[in-house]
Motif scaffolding. Structure first.
Motif, mmCIF file in Angstrom:
data_model
loop_
_atom_site.group_PDB
_atom_site.id
_atom_site.type_symbol
_atom_site.label_atom_id
_atom_site.label_comp_id
_atom_site.label_asym_id
_atom_site.label_seq_id
_atom_site.Cartn_x
_atom_site.Cartn_y
_atom_site.Cartn_z
ATOM 1 N N ALA A 75 6.835 4.654 -7.774
ATOM 2 C CA ALA A 75 5.922 3.630 -7.255
ATOM 3 C C ALA A 75 6.211 2.291 -7.911
ATOM 4 O O ALA A 75 6.238 1.247 -7.247
ATOM 5 C CB ALA A 75 4.482 4.045 -7.514
ATOM 6 N N ALA A 76 6.466 2.324 -9.225
ATOM 7 C CA ALA A 76 6.760 1.078 -9.938
ATOM 8 C C ALA A 76 8.039 0.455 -9.403
ATOM 9 O O ALA A 76 8.123 -0.764 -9.210
ATOM 10 C CB ALA A 76 6.903 1.361 -11.432
ATOM 11 N N LEU A 77 9.031 1.305 -9.122
ATOM 12 C CA LEU A 77 10.322 0.815 -8.613
ATOM 13 C C LEU A 77 10.137 0.138 -7.258
ATOM 14 O O LEU A 77 10.626 -0.972 -7.010
ATOM 15 C CB LEU A 77 11.286 1.993 -8.496
ATOM 16 C CG LEU A 77 12.744 1.664 -8.281
ATOM 17 C CD1 LEU A 77 13.315 1.028 -9.532
ATOM 18 C CD2 LEU A 77 13.511 2.918 -7.942
ATOM 19 N N ALA A 125 8.361 -3.112 -7.657
ATOM 20 C CA ALA A 125 9.259 -4.174 -8.138
ATOM 21 C C ALA A 125 10.117 -4.690 -6.995
ATOM 22 O O ALA A 125 10.324 -5.904 -6.866
ATOM 23 C CB ALA A 125 10.151 -3.642 -9.259
ATOM 24 N N GLY A 126 10.571 -3.759 -6.140
ATOM 25 C CA GLY A 126 11.368 -4.170 -4.983
ATOM 26 C C GLY A 126 10.582 -5.082 -4.067
ATOM 27 O O GLY A 126 11.085 -6.102 -3.602
#
Lengths: 202, 166, 391
Positions: free
Chosen positions: B149-151, B154-155
């Motif tokens: 989810a963090a990735l 960030a995208g």
């Protein structure tokens, strides 16, 4: 397809790599000290002084007018004018440079000195291997190092030198013709003048 | 309390102390990295190779760089006036002392103070893998989802402004 | 006899160790293991520089260096003397301590990774249980030294170079590690020695290298691409692009420190190549069972040189990538493909041996590769670029 262009490029470089071992024509590099390319005629780097005849001191064309010294953009020419006059090649009495130095570490090979010289006395040389261990004295060329014969000039820049020689010869011929005319006139005029004198004396 | 332990402990403490006391923030990050390397070396000394190398991989390779980038992008490296004010220094010391007291109490009253030389725990990579896949599979999955989810987040944040507007 | 030649360095070490008194044994053992590596790889660096320059020259139809010694083979010596005698300039505004530490740390980190690389049979400095992890952990310290070098120089160019280098290294470290995960899955071990031993057996004459499986081949290609990016080599040499930011993060270094950066970079390249050999190309194992009489270290260095040649070849061919191309390639192509490759390796592991698993895994990899490359190209239209901030 992904990577097609890369493969094409790889084959090209591989062909170059292998071909350079097989086909010597591919290698365009000239291995300098051993092989040299023929010099292009318009090559130029630093100025030199032209002399006529065999004796460089007597035949120097330079009359020490100092135009080149004044025109030189980086001021690398140093001239000392002589006090007396010496006859040049044609036998005319002229000033001559007692000192003529060019600092080639300053010279920028612009050829302006050559353009402005009214006597075709300074020309551009082609010698370039002039490295020296002495960075001040070794790169300051004196008159005796700068003086090169007209034959040398003809060798390095044949076309240009031929043109210069022709122009000089023409000029000299003109001068000579004028002198001859003057002499003839001189020879001719005294007669009518002398006749009355003679007549007078008669 | 062997020489190697003392040496590593000294390196760790020097690093972390320097991280707190140095003026230049980038120097602080580098000093902190030294402290983290010292900590990793301590793990290695205890025979925990996996943890030690992961510590280096994660903290030196990623976190330190991230911290350095964050500092460089957000402010200048020169020390701010705030860090010199005495009230902050005082409260900081107080908090540090309190944390230290709690930790010291926990360690002293915990089982490790009993000086019972238990069996050397065998922590090979194989066992860690098995434990992660059997006993701790749920936490692992949860962390995986969180990181994914963090990735994605960030995208989305880094996406072109124009494209996000559409 | 071949066995003895194969093990000659190991036997030599044992023979020398017999003369060392007992208390000094551990130190002597370490020194005897480390010193050959410290000699061999810088020597390889020297050879590689001259090979690279000559090879690149030939690819561009030039001679390359051919003046120092016969065919220019003494060129690295001349380079070394030159960089040693050059003045070591430290910029006045530079952060002195960090500026000094950066190249030192880079070289230390680059040398440390050799500890787990098996150069030959029984020839590894430290057989760690977590060898592969150690490799990547120490390799990540390179990024920190790059950052230190870029930041401490107080130069815009070096800072830009460091930013680019770190962004690129962090991005490509992910596919690098994920590509090697398939091998770790197959071997069931993080130890480099075990991984090589798993590959050093043969069916008839064919070896069991991991590169000869669909997932292994994909992993190898991904690993090599990521390794090229990790070692900042062409076509991923944007951090030190000579034509734009001159030398990137080490622009403010001169003399021997500059040479150290060069050394560190090449050592990093050798190390990642050696890791690729260890993981996918069977390490020191011979490619055919009837060639096992050739010593193992010869095979290792032969493979290493082959990979270095490939690096040089690629450097002579490809132009530099742009930043967005670089990042798109890492995040939109390599990362998903390496994840799919892991799935493929898992499928391979659980399916019975035979033609079916070959087909399925190959199809999985090829189809996803094709789809991802389509995705990379989608939305790409060629148009005259407008610069938002320039106008």
């Amino acid at each position: 397809m992904l990577g097609e262009g890369i493969l094409k490029g790889l084959t090209e470089t591989a062909r170059n790599f292998l071909g350079s071992y097989v086909n010597k024509d591919r290698l365009t590099t000239v291995q300098f000290p051993e092989e040299r390319l023929p010099q292009i005629e318009a090559t130029r780097d630093f100025p030199f002084l032209v002399y006529d005849g065999s004796d460089w001191q007597a035949g120097l064309r330079c009359v020490s007018c100092q135009i080149c010294e004044k025109e030189c953009p980086p001021k690398c020419i140093y001239i000392e004018k002589s006090k007396d006059k010496k006859p040049d090649v044609t036998g005319k009495l002229q000033f001559y440079p007692t000192t003529f130095d060019i600092d080639i570490s300053v010279c920028m090979s612009c050829q302006i000195c050559v353009e402005v010289c009214p006597f075709d006395a300074i020309k551009m040389n082609v010698e370039f291997e002039m490295s020296s261990e002495d960075r001040f004295g070794g790169l300051l060329l004196r008159k005796e190092q700068l003086a090169k014969s007209n034959e040398y000039y003809n060798k390095i820049h044949p076309t240009e030198a031929a043109a210069v020689d022709a122009a000089l010869a023409e000029e000299r011929a003109k001068v000579e013709a004028k002198a001859r005319q003057a002499a003839e006139a001189k020879a001719a005029t005294p007669a009518p003048v002398a006749a009355p004198v003679a007549g007078e004396t008669k | 309390m062997t020489i190697s332990f003392l040496l590593l402990a000294a390196i760790t403490i020097t690093g972390t102390a320097a991280a707190m006391s140095l003026k230049n923030l980038v120097h602080c990050v580098l000093a902190l990295t030294l402290g983290l390397v010292g900590l990793a070396a301590l793990y290695l000394r205890l025979g925990a190779q996996f943890v030690g190398f992961t510590q280096i991989l994660v903290y030196v390779g990623a976190v330190a760089i991230l911290a350095a980038f964050a500092i460089m992008m957000t402010r200048s490296a020169e020390p701010s006036e705030l860090s010199r004010s005495s009230s902050i220094r005082f409260s900081g010391t107080l908090i540090a002392l309190m944390v230290f007291a709690v930790l010291a109490w926990a360690i002293c009253s915990g089982t490790s103070a009993l000086q019972v030389p238990g069996p050397q725990p065998e922590a090979s990579v194989h066992q860690i893998g098995l434990a992660l896949m059997h006993l701790f599979v749920l936490p692992l999955e949860v962390i995986g989802i969180l990181l994914t989810a963090a990735l994605i987040g960030a995208g989305v944040l880094a996406m072109d402004e124009t494209r996000r507007a559409q | 006899m071949p066995e003895m030649i194969d093990q000659i360095f190991v036997l030599l070490k044992h023979w020398l160790m017999a003369y060392v008194p007992g208390t000094l044994q551990p130190i002597a053992s370490a020194v005897l293991s480390v010193v050959p590596v410290l000699i061999a790889f810088p020597l390889l660096f020297a050879i590689t520089t001259v090979l690279e320059r000559k090879g690149l020259g030939r690819m561009q139809n030039r001679y390359g260096p051919n003046r120092v010694g016969p065919f220019g083979i003494l060129q690295p010596m001349a380079d070394g003397i030159k960089s040693l005698t050059k003045e070591d300039i430290i910029p006045r505004t530079a952060d002195q301590a960090v500026h000094f530490l950066a190249p030192v740390m880079l070289v230390i980190a680059s040398f440390l990774v050799y500890a787990v690389l098996p150069i030959g049979k029984n020839m590894v400095i430290a057989n760690l249980n977590t060898g592969v992890l150690f490799f990547f952990a120490v390799g990540s310290m390179v990024e920190l030294s790059v950052f230190m070098a870029g930041w401490s120089s107080r130069s815009k160019y070096s800072l830009l170079g460091a930013m680019r280098a770190i962004a690129q290294m962090i991005s490509y470290e992910m596919p690098l590690v994920l590509a090697s995960v398939v091998v770790i899955m197959a071997a069931g071990s993080l130890s480099t020695v075990t991984i090589v031993n798993m590959q050093a057996s043969y069916t008839r004459i064919w070896p069991h290298w991991y590169v000869f499986t669909p997932w292994g081949l994909t992993g190898f290609v991904l690993f090599m691409i990521a390794a090229t990016a990790e070692s900042n080599r062409c076509p991923f040499d944007m951090p030190e692009g000579e034509s734009e930011i001159i030398a990137g993060y080490y622009i403010e270094y001169s003399g021997f420190k500059f040479a150290l950066f060069f050394l560190g970079e090449y050592l990093g390249m050798f190390a990642t190549s050696a890791m690729a050999i260890t993981l996918f190309l069977g390490g020191w194992a011979a490619p055919f069972s009837f060639l096992t009489w050739i010593p193992s270290y010869v095979w290792f260095f032969a493979k290493l040189l082959t990979i270095i040649m490939a690096f040089i070849w690629i450097r002579g061919t490809l132009p530099r990538l742009r930043m967005d191309q670089l990042m798109n390639f890492a995040w939109k192509f390599m990362l998903p493909l390496s994840l799919i490759n892991i799935v493929g390796a898992g499928v391979w592991h659980f399916m019975p041996a035979g033609f079916a698993r070959w087909l399925i895994v190959s199809l999985l990899v090829v189809v996803s590769c094709a789809l991802l490359s389509r995705g990379l190209r989608r939305g790409k239209s060629f148009y005259v670029r407008t610069y938002r901030f320039a106008s």
